[in-house]
Design a protein around this motif. Sequence first.
Motif, PDB file in Angstrom:
ATOM      1  N   GLN A  15       0.829  -1.223   0.000  1.00 29.84           N
ATOM      2  CA  GLN A  15       0.000   0.000   0.000  1.00 29.84           C
ATOM      3  C   GLN A  15       0.856   1.264   0.000  1.00 29.84           C
ATOM      4  N   HIS A  18       2.029   1.736  -3.552  1.00 29.56           N
ATOM      5  CA  HIS A  18       0.878   2.203  -4.313  1.00 29.56           C
ATOM      6  C   HIS A  18       0.691   3.726  -4.166  1.00 29.56           C
ATOM      7  N   GLU A  19       0.847   4.229  -2.940  1.00 27.91           N
ATOM      8  CA  GLU A  19       0.696   5.674  -2.692  1.00 27.91           C
ATOM      9  C   GLU A  19       1.811   6.483  -3.335  1.00 27.91           C
ATOM     10  N   LYS A 244       2.400   7.089   4.700  1.00 35.44           N
ATOM     11  CA  LYS A 244       1.500   5.932   4.620  1.00 35.44           C
ATOM     12  C   LYS A 244       2.008   4.813   5.539  1.00 35.44           C
TER      13      LYS A 244
END
Length: 385
Positions: A15, A18-19, A244
């Motif tokens: 994740q 992804h960010e 994140k």
Amino acid sequence: MIYLDNAASTPVHEQVLHEMIPFFQDQFGNPSSIHRYGRFAQRAIQNARKQIAHLINSEPNEILLTSGGTESNNTALFGLAHAAKGNHIVTSSIEHEAILEPCKKLEKEGFEITYIPVDDSGLVNSKDIEKSITPETCLVSIMFANNEVGTIQPIQEISKICHDKQIVFHTDAVQAVGKVKIDVKELGIDMLSISSHKINGPKGVGALYIKKGIEISPFIFGGGQENGMRSGTENVASIVGFGKACQLAQENMKQNILHLQNIRNNLIAKVMNEIPLVTLNGHSDQRIANNAHFTFLGVNGEDLIIKLDENGIAASTGSACSVRVQKESHVLKAMGFSHDQIAGSLRLTVGLSNTDSEIEKTVEILKKVVKELRAFSPLKEKYGF
Ligand SMILES: *Cc1c(COP(=O)(O)O)cnc(C)c1O
């Protein structure tokens, strides 16, 4: 491969990656630009700053973004020392090189440094810190959790001593963040170092928490980013990824700690049960959730690492940041270990993706490899294995 060197670095969370990706592609703007590209990048940084601040219960404007744990520590030490009046600093004998080397430099500049000793479990005694403080003391810097043996220091006791004497307290919390609940207000911490790549974020980014009101002199000058404290165009993608990683670390902290402890405890139990003449180093309960540190007498740690690598296991003798120059661990020396004990040391640090079946396989291989190495050991007679 089975990766058991999570104290050295961790994989980037899916994740998090992804960010980050949009900031290498369409969102490449300079956060100082006025147009919408710039504003988008600026907003992303401010969002990350909030996520980082939130993880340690600080305010976003108390977070200075840096290139990692090393720079955060350097900024804390030089920044505070050069802004403060006193010329005496207190630290411990088991700090990371990113504290010890700046201290050496400060000694050359005329500062006096006291290195607090530790006991055989790697713990400082806060009374020693109290006694070492002089009217000249401007800073106490004691790490939260040690990167080699995992020992957690009595941070709240130390911060109280510092505050009673109005001395700034810094902690290198690189190994503790995400694995210990840290509330800087509750713990009375004035400055705290974090590194992104130790908490499943990207490398080359980190933060220094600086409590509002504490004065630091900057040492990178230019365009005035980070409130003039650290000039240079921000590493936007990495900062976003770091933010994140902090958010995920916070949301999942309870279950992450439980998972790491379970796997690590299983590892310790199996190693202690199945391999003869082994000791577990560090503190019995004041230990970071992912750390196991052993001594196998009669084995050379570096040979062991190479053999483990050949068998598909990534491990470490201790501090990865100084591996290129293999010197005896200053941490184990400070804990009073003999030359033979230091030579036979192995650090295994588990991560979020490790499983119990990996641990079983690791212990099997470790058992075999230790036996092989001991068969040729010059210490065979001495220790009788
Ligand atoms: C890894 C580590 C550092 C250095 O952080 P980088 O981001 O790699 O520069 C500092 N202190 C401790 C305790 C560490 O484990």
